[in-house]
Design an enzyme around this catalytic site. Structure first.
Site, PDB file in Angstrom:
ATOM      1  N   LYS A  95       5.436  10.082   8.204  1.00 10.57           N
ATOM      2  CA  LYS A  95       5.566   9.758   9.122  1.00 10.57           C
ATOM      3  C   LYS A  95       6.033   9.913  10.129  1.00 10.57           C
ATOM      4  CE  LYS A  95       3.113   5.767   7.369  1.00 10.57           C
ATOM      5  NZ  LYS A  95       1.540   5.288   8.542  1.00 10.57           N
ATOM      6  N   TYR A 127       0.751  -1.500   0.231  1.00 16.11           N
ATOM      7  CA  TYR A 127       0.155  -0.226  -0.481  1.00 16.11           C
ATOM      8  C   TYR A 127       1.470   1.281  -0.343  1.00 16.11           C
ATOM      9  CZ  TYR A 127      -3.643   3.924   1.368  1.00 16.11           C
ATOM     10  OH  TYR A 127      -4.542   4.456   2.166  1.00 16.11           O
ATOM     11  N   ASP A 147       9.281   2.032  -1.576  1.00 15.79           N
ATOM     12  CA  ASP A 147       8.545   3.548  -0.715  1.00 15.79           C
ATOM     13  C   ASP A 147       8.657   3.182   0.677  1.00 15.79           C
ATOM     14  OD1 ASP A 147       4.953   3.296  -0.096  1.00 15.79           O
ATOM     15  OD2 ASP A 147       6.614   4.272   0.960  1.00 15.79           O
TER      16      ASP A 147
HETATM   17  P1  KE4 Z   1      -0.004   8.909   4.570  1.00 20.45           P
HETATM   18  O1  KE4 Z   1      -1.191   9.344   2.563  1.00 20.45           O
HETATM   19  O2  KE4 Z   1      -0.907   7.823   5.017  1.00 20.45           O
HETATM   20  O3  KE4 Z   1       1.076   9.588   5.086  1.00 20.45           O
HETATM   21  O4  KE4 Z   1       0.492   7.816   3.750  1.00 20.45           O
HETATM   22  C1  KE4 Z   1       0.395   6.694   3.243  1.00 20.45           C
HETATM   23  C2  KE4 Z   1       1.611   5.360   2.525  1.00 20.45           C
HETATM   24  C3  KE4 Z   1       2.128   5.231   2.224  1.00 20.45           C
HETATM   25  N1  KE4 Z   1       3.139   4.051   2.196  1.00 20.45           N
HETATM   26  C4  KE4 Z   1       3.252   3.294   3.423  1.00 20.45           C
HETATM   27  C5  KE4 Z   1       4.155   2.465   2.748  1.00 20.45           C
HETATM   28  C6  KE4 Z   1       2.448   3.727   4.125  1.00 20.45           C
HETATM   29  O5  KE4 Z   1       1.637   2.751   5.001  1.00 20.45           O
HETATM   30  C7  KE4 Z   1       1.032   4.787   4.328  1.00 20.45           C
HETATM   31  C8  KE4 Z   1      -0.095   5.080   4.942  1.00 20.45           C
HETATM   32  N2  KE4 Z   1      -0.058   3.717   6.274  1.00 20.45           N
HETATM   33  C9  KE4 Z   1      -1.487   3.444   6.812  1.00 20.45           C
HETATM   34  C10 KE4 Z   1      -0.803   1.806   7.536  1.00 20.45           C
HETATM   35  N3  KE4 Z   1      -1.022   0.712   6.855  1.00 20.45           N
HETATM   36  C11 KE4 Z   1      -1.314   4.867   7.084  1.00 20.45           C
HETATM   37  C12 KE4 Z   1      -2.836   4.548   8.222  1.00 20.45           C
HETATM   38  C13 KE4 Z   1      -4.326   4.924   8.013  1.00 20.45           C
HETATM   39  O6  KE4 Z   1      -4.533   4.888   6.666  1.00 20.45           O
HETATM   40  O7  KE4 Z   1      -5.106   5.745   7.921  1.00 20.45           O
END
Ligand code: KE4
Length: 411
Positions: A251, A128, A223
């Site tokens: 993060k 993801y 990523d």
């Molecule tokens: P954000 O757009 O949520 O800041 O990041 C997206 C993203 C990109 N790449 C990786 C590897 C990620 O894990 C994420 C977002 N992680 C999720 C948890 N699996 C965020 C939690 C959520 O969507 O509320």
């Protein structure tokens, strides 16, 4: 708010039940609106590597706040952040700040396409990368057929340029490059996939990926939004010694405030506006409060270098879970790297998406709810990864190990 949440995973749809609301967070604990205190293994999905409400981060934000909240101009904070990232992640020669991990990955895809003049990209099932149209794509009928949308609202035409392969399938990778090599702008991968539980690469798999992308002029994007600064100061890439062309980050570098970043080879980054033809922008990119929080977080990591301590904490939980599963006669896998771990009720290590979805998720749900009832909060989905902070050291990790062992024995 649709579903009562601002992000779907928080709604507990994967585990059932109604989510709690958090009123305050401190160290390893969340204090809920119902008056419960929970040992937190979500850590706001990664940023809270120093624990919640870390004094250095809080003070840095308070201090920056005296100067205002946002300027919309270049500012010293973003320069310091850029210098810190470049010093911690050697593959990053230039960096652009943005406001989420999604923005970061979305921008790396556009940049790679603009740089190569190609349209196709490769991603992997189970990985993801945020809610980017081009990456909300599931595999086509066969590994060599182009993708289909994995969400309503994603046009087929957008998904059609995305190839979705199985992680850890070296033969599939070779076949795809044999078929499409010269058309592929980029491969984007979570080097240690952590969005379908936690998976680790087969030996030489990522090396193969690096060689194939190099040979075909394809941009390799790691990523590291989750793993960056968490697995090691320089992320997975420094841990395994493989250098991507671009890296997406987020993060931890925001210290809990909205942030994303992407960076890599100067030759590629120079294609970004205003220098080059690939447009990318953001009102709050480089925001002084988020930069101040992230700078404090990164400086604390540099100063404390807590990675061995975090790995010890991860092994404490892993060993407690595996010990309880053995006593119970349950097949359990606990992949663990540093402060990241996951639970798969499966007889063999999970190495790809299909194996992950075929694990015994009903057991996970029972463990999740037992743990929650006894004061431990795991991610509300079997397809997430648990995070540990330095604030878990001591009483919290010992208590959690005991409660999670009992959760396994209670199945
Ligand atoms: P954000 O757009 O949520 O800041 O990041 C997206 C993203 C990109 N790449 C990786 C590897 C990620 O894990 C994420 C977002 N992680 C999720 C948890 N699996 C965020 C939690 C959520 O969507 O509320």
């Amino acid at each position: 708010m649709p579903g009562g949440v601002n992000s779907p995973v928080r709604a507990f749809r994967s585990v059932g039940g109604a989510p709690f609301f958090t009123r305050r967070a401190q160290g390893a604990h969340l204090e809920t609106a119902d008056g419960n205190s929970l040992i937190d293994f979500v850590c706001t999905w990664g940023p809270a590597i120093h624990g919640h409400n870390c004094p250095e981060i809080r003070d840095a934000i308070a201090s920056a706040l005296q100067n205002g909240t946002s300027f919309g101009t270049p500012n010293p904070y973003e320069v310091e952040m850029a210098e810190l990232i470049l010093s911690m992640v050697p593959s990053v020669e230039q960096v652009r700040m943005c406001n989420s991990g999604t923005e970061a990955t979305m921008s790396t895809i556009r940049l790679a396409r603009g740089y190569t003049g190609r349209d196709k990209i490769i991603k992997f099932a189970g990985c993801y990368h945020g809610h980017v149209d081009a990456l909300l794509v599931k595999a086509g009928s066969g590994a060599l057929t182009l993708g289909n949308p994995d969400s309503a609202g994603v046009p087929k035409a957008v998904a059609a340029d995305t190839l979705v392969l199985d992680y850890n399938d070296a033969a599939g990778l070779e076949a795809c490059f044999a078929n499409y090599g010269s058309e592929i702008a980029a491969v984007i991968v979570e080097p240690f996939p952590a969005n379908c539980g936690l998976m680790l690469p087969h030996p030489d798999y990522l090396e193969k990926l690096r060689k194939l992308t190099q040979a075909h002029g394809t941009v390799l994007i790691f990523d590291e939004v989750m793993t960056g600064f968490r697995i090691a100061e320089g992320g997975v890439q420094s841990h395994i010694g493989i250098t991507p062309d671009l890296t997406a980050m987020g993060k931890i570098i925001g210290g809990g405030l909205p942030v994303g970043a992407f960076g890599g080879k100067r030759e590629i980054m120079q294609h970004l506006a205003p220098v080059g033809p690939v447009y990318q922008a953001g009102t709050l990119s480089g925001n002084p409060l988020a930069m101040a929080a992230g700078i404090a977080s990164l400086k604390k990591l540099r100063q404390e270098a807590p990675y061995d301590r975090l790995d010890t904490l991860g092994k404490t939980i892993r060993d407690a879970l595996l010990g309880a599963a053995k006593a119970k006669g349950l097949a359990l896998q606990v992949p663990q790297v540093g402060s990241m771990f996951a639970l798969f009720f499966a007889a063999a290590p999970v190495t790809n998406y299909d194996e992950a979805v075929n694990s015994h998720t009903a057991h996970f749900k029972k463990v999740f709810h037992y743990a929650l009832e006894h004061g431990v909060y795991l991610p509300p989905s079997p397809f997430e990864t648990c995070f540990i902070s330095t604030a878990h050291e001591g009483e919290a990790i010992e208590q959690a190990a005991e409660i999670l062992s009992k959760a396994i024995l209670s199945i």
